[in-house]
Structure formats: structure tokens, C-alpha cells
Motif scaffolding. Structure first.
Motif, PDB file in Angstrom:
ATOM      1  N   VAL A 131       0.846  -1.187   0.000  1.00 26.65           N
ATOM      2  CA  VAL A 131       0.000   0.000   0.000  1.00 26.65           C
ATOM      3  C   VAL A 131       0.889   1.246   0.000  1.00 26.65           C
ATOM      4  O   VAL A 131       1.683   1.420   0.918  1.00 26.65           O
ATOM      5  CB  VAL A 131      -0.912   0.020   1.245  1.00 26.65           C
ATOM      6  CG1 VAL A 131      -1.816   1.248   1.221  1.00 26.65           C
ATOM      7  CG2 VAL A 131      -1.757  -1.255   1.335  1.00 26.65           C
ATOM      8  N   PRO A 132       0.785   2.096  -1.032  1.00 23.96           N
ATOM      9  CA  PRO A 132      -0.072   1.967  -2.213  1.00 23.96           C
ATOM     10  C   PRO A 132       0.553   1.042  -3.258  1.00 23.96           C
ATOM     11  O   PRO A 132       1.747   0.771  -3.207  1.00 23.96           O
ATOM     12  CB  PRO A 132      -0.156   3.395  -2.738  1.00 23.96           C
ATOM     13  CG  PRO A 132       1.161   3.996  -2.351  1.00 23.96           C
ATOM     14  CD  PRO A 132       1.515   3.392  -1.015  1.00 23.96           C
ATOM     15  N   ARG A 133      -0.258   0.633  -4.196  1.00 24.80           N
ATOM     16  CA  ARG A 133       0.253  -0.227  -5.259  1.00 24.80           C
ATOM     17  C   ARG A 133       1.092   0.572  -6.249  1.00 24.80           C
ATOM     18  O   ARG A 133       2.115   0.086  -6.738  1.00 24.80           O
ATOM     19  CB  ARG A 133      -0.902  -0.923  -5.986  1.00 24.80           C
ATOM     20  CG  ARG A 133      -0.429  -1.927  -7.051  1.00 24.80           C
ATOM     21  CD  ARG A 133      -1.600  -2.593  -7.735  1.00 24.80           C
ATOM     22  NE  ARG A 133      -1.181  -3.506  -8.787  1.00 24.80           N
ATOM     23  CZ  ARG A 133      -1.010  -4.817  -8.636  1.00 24.80           C
ATOM     24  NH1 ARG A 133      -1.207  -5.370  -7.462  1.00 24.80           N
ATOM     25  NH2 ARG A 133      -0.640  -5.575  -9.657  1.00 24.80           N
ATOM     26  N   VAL A 134       0.643   1.788  -6.558  1.00 28.31           N
ATOM     27  CA  VAL A 134       1.341   2.638  -7.525  1.00 28.31           C
ATOM     28  C   VAL A 134       1.493   4.025  -6.928  1.00 28.31           C
ATOM     29  O   VAL A 134       0.523   4.612  -6.442  1.00 28.31           O
ATOM     30  CB  VAL A 134       0.561   2.737  -8.861  1.00 28.31           C
ATOM     31  CG1 VAL A 134       1.260   3.694  -9.820  1.00 28.31           C
ATOM     32  CG2 VAL A 134       0.407   1.355  -9.492  1.00 28.31           C
ATOM     33  N   MET A 178       2.012 -10.280  -4.097  1.00 30.59           N
ATOM     34  CA  MET A 178       2.261  -8.886  -3.694  1.00 30.59           C
ATOM     35  C   MET A 178       3.138  -8.184  -4.734  1.00 30.59           C
ATOM     36  O   MET A 178       4.248  -8.625  -5.039  1.00 30.59           O
ATOM     37  CB  MET A 178       2.922  -8.832  -2.319  1.00 30.59           C
ATOM     38  CG  MET A 178       2.015  -9.261  -1.185  1.00 30.59           C
ATOM     39  SD  MET A 178       2.839  -9.271   0.442  1.00 30.59           S
ATOM     40  CE  MET A 178       3.267  -7.532   0.614  1.00 30.59           C
ATOM     41  N   THR A 179       2.625  -7.090  -5.273  1.00 28.55           N
ATOM     42  CA  THR A 179       3.337  -6.314  -6.289  1.00 28.55           C
ATOM     43  C   THR A 179       3.041  -4.840  -6.070  1.00 28.55           C
ATOM     44  O   THR A 179       1.925  -4.469  -5.709  1.00 28.55           O
ATOM     45  CB  THR A 179       2.891  -6.702  -7.711  1.00 28.55           C
ATOM     46  OG1 THR A 179       3.124  -8.093  -7.918  1.00 28.55           O
ATOM     47  CG2 THR A 179       3.638  -5.910  -8.773  1.00 28.55           C
ATOM     48  N   ALA A 180       4.053  -4.006  -6.305  1.00 32.38           N
ATOM     49  CA  ALA A 180       3.849  -2.553  -6.249  1.00 32.38           C
ATOM     50  C   ALA A 180       4.867  -1.888  -7.161  1.00 32.38           C
ATOM     51  O   ALA A 180       5.862  -2.510  -7.580  1.00 32.38           O
ATOM     52  CB  ALA A 180       3.965  -2.034  -4.821  1.00 32.38           C
ATOM     53  N   PHE A 181       4.624  -0.602  -7.445  1.00 33.67           N
ATOM     54  CA  PHE A 181       5.486   0.142  -8.355  1.00 33.67           C
ATOM     55  C   PHE A 181       5.721   1.546  -7.803  1.00 33.67           C
ATOM     56  O   PHE A 181       4.783   2.212  -7.356  1.00 33.67           O
ATOM     57  CB  PHE A 181       4.835   0.255  -9.741  1.00 33.67           C
ATOM     58  CG  PHE A 181       4.527  -1.084 -10.376  1.00 33.67           C
ATOM     59  CD1 PHE A 181       5.441  -1.695 -11.203  1.00 33.67           C
ATOM     60  CD2 PHE A 181       3.317  -1.721 -10.114  1.00 33.67           C
ATOM     61  CE1 PHE A 181       5.158  -2.935 -11.776  1.00 33.67           C
ATOM     62  CE2 PHE A 181       3.027  -2.952 -10.681  1.00 33.67           C
ATOM     63  CZ  PHE A 181       3.949  -3.558 -11.516  1.00 33.67           C
ATOM     64  N   VAL A 182       6.993   1.975  -7.867  1.00 32.63           N
ATOM     65  CA  VAL A 182       7.352   3.355  -7.553  1.00 32.63           C
ATOM     66  C   VAL A 182       7.926   3.950  -8.832  1.00 32.63           C
ATOM     67  O   VAL A 182       8.957   3.485  -9.338  1.00 32.63           O
ATOM     68  CB  VAL A 182       8.371   3.446  -6.406  1.00 32.63           C
ATOM     69  CG1 VAL A 182       8.720   4.908  -6.131  1.00 32.63           C
ATOM     70  CG2 VAL A 182       7.818   2.781  -5.137  1.00 32.63           C
TER      71      VAL A 182
END
Length: 277
Positions: free
Chosen positions: A141-144, A207-211
Motif C-alpha cells: 500500500v499503495p500499489r502505484v 504482492m506487487t507494487a510500483f514506484v
């Protein structure tokens, strides 16, 4: 002469006594005003981050009155999100039941990172405050979210279970840190060569996210209704890009004027997704 001498002496004494009194009645000499203490520098107006996820930091931005706002839409039939693999970990209770890569509601697309590309005159350096990625209910959290190039990223584990955060740029791994249950946050610099930093958890593979790294502080993540707003832009013409993790990018040239909001809406479709091998 002897009678007059005391009189003259008396006059002289009176005159001497009068001198201090006259001095007191003179107008005081104006003193140079004290140099004003410089006011404490306040943070510059932040870039708006409408729809930003919890923990997402908003970068400082140079003063400006320009606004870019709009909506990211999705046309056609939205892809059906696959069910996530079951988990017996009680810390994961409450996580989403389906994959979260394409989230469409009423034809509007969530989790699109909208940003002004390139440098912006007068934009500040990356803020000292980091962006934050939390791990809650086995979900990033957050994903993007966006960050300025050179900014730090803090990873928190709010779950009572073990996670690891593996950062990847393209196909290159850049770090892999373990985070014990409710452990201390870990801070890492955003890699200098990162346009998009992808995060994965090997313990919980869904679980995946992007910065998304950007050269300036003008970026925002679309909300559930697909809307975004960028504020504080100096007047000028900019390339605005909408980035999505699976659907690619859309760009538009936008002219920003002080006090006159500019529109930069975008539309994605299912056909924008790359073909599966």
C-alpha cells in the motif's frame, strides 16, 4: 568690578547647568532600523496527488498557479482479474481476493501514474522526506505511486508475518530485504537508473507494487474514479504522460496558464495490453 564679578560667575554656572538640560530636550538621533530576521522558509506548494494511496508522499513543488486535471478512462470490456492463490497465513486475512493490475469502475481506470515528463524550470531537488510503501494484509500500500529521482523509499511491515521486499528495475535486481513481523522500517534510495521500480514479495508472490521515478514533483495517481489533479505548475507547455503497469503509456501536450485549469484526459483499452506469449 568686584561687585560685578560674582554676577558674571553666577551666569556662567547657570549656563553650565543649563547645558545638560538642553541636551535632554534635543530630538533623539534616529537609529538605523534593525535588520529583520528572515522568516522561516515554508515548504513550497505540494504537487497534488489526487487518489494517492495511503503512505504516499507528496513532493514539494515550486510556486505556480497552473493546474492540470483530468480523467483516465477505459474503453471496451475490462479484463477479468484472476483469483489470487489461497493463503493460510492469518496475517493475510482481508487481502484482495483477485489480482489488482487492471482496476476499472464505471469505465474509469485506477492506479494510473500521471506525470509531467522532463525537467521543469525552478523545480526543487528531491525532498528529504521519503515515500512510504506499507505492507498491510499481505498487500503493498499503495500499489502505484510516484517519487522524485534521488528520493528515499521507506518500507514498513504492518503485518504480523514475515515479508521480504525485492526491488527490480527492468530485469535487474537492485535489493532484497527481509522484514520480520511488525519489524522496523527499512529505507533504501530510489535507484538512480530507475524509471519504474517494481517491488515483489517472495513469501507472498501475489504482492506487487510500483514506484515511478520522475525528474520533477508534478505527478499523481488516479483515484477509484480515474481522476487526477496536478497543481502548482508554472505556466508553459508540457508533455504529460499516463503510465499503467500493464497497459503501457499515453501522452499529451498540454499548455498550462495561470489560473486556467488545463485538461489532459487519457483513454486506455484492453487492446493496449501486450499479447501474452
Amino acid at each position: 568690578m568686584k561687585l560685578r564679578t560674582p554676577g558674571l560667575s553666577m551666569v556662567a554656572v547657570v549656563g553650565l547647568l543649563a547645558l545638560p538640560a538642553c541636551k535632554k530636550e534635543e530630538a533623539p538621533v534616529a537609529e538605523a532600523p534593525a535588520r529583520a530576521t528572515p522568516p522561516t522558509q515554508q515548504p513550497l506548494p505540494p504537487a497534488a496527488n489526487a487518489g494517492a494511496g495511503e503512505g504516499e508522499a507528496v513532493a514539494a513543488a515550486p510556486a505556480g498557479n497552473g493546474v492540470v486535471k483530468g480523467t483516465v478512462s477505459f474503453t471496451g470490456t475490462a479484463p477479468v482479474m484472476a483469483d489470487l492463490a489461497p493463503s493460510v497465513d492469518p496475517a493475510c486475512d482481508g487481502r484482495p481476493e483477485k489480482e489488482q493490475s487492471v482496476l476499472v469502475k464505471d469505465g474509469k481506470l485506477k492506479n494510473v501514474l500521471v506525470r509531467v515528463r522532463g525537467t521543469v524550470a525552478g523545480a526543487p531537488a528531491a525532498p528529504s522526506t521519503p515515500v512510504v510503501v506499507d505492507q498491510s494484509k499481505c498487500t503493498y500500500v499503495p500499489r502505484v505511486q510516484g517519487a522524485m529521482a534521488g528520493q528515499q523509499v521507506v518500507f514498513k511491515n504492518s503485518d504480523g508475518t514475515l515479508h521480504n521486499v525485492r526491488g527490480v528495475v527492468g530485469t535487474k535486481p537492485v535489493f532484497n530485504v527481509a522484514q520480520p513481523p511488525s519489524g522496523a522500517p527499512v529505507q533504501k534510495p530510489l535507484p538512480a537508473d530507475a524509471d519504474v521500480l517494481r517491488l515483489k514479495c517472495d513469501v507472498h508472490p501475489w504482492m506487487t507494487a510500483f514506484v515511478v521515478s520522475n525528474a520533477n514533483p508534478y505527478f499523481a495517481t488516479t483515484a477509484d474514479d480515474g481522476t487526477f489533479t496536478l497543481t502548482g505548475l508554472p505556466a508553459g507547455t508540457y508533455t504529460v504522460e499516463a503510465w499503467h503497469e500493464t497497459l503501457g503509456t499515453k501522452t499529451a501536450e498540454v499548455t498550462v496558464k495561470d489560473g486556467a485549469p488545463a485538461d489532459a484526459s487519457f483513454t486506455f483499452a484492453a487492446t493496449d495490453a501486450p499479447a501474452k506469449p
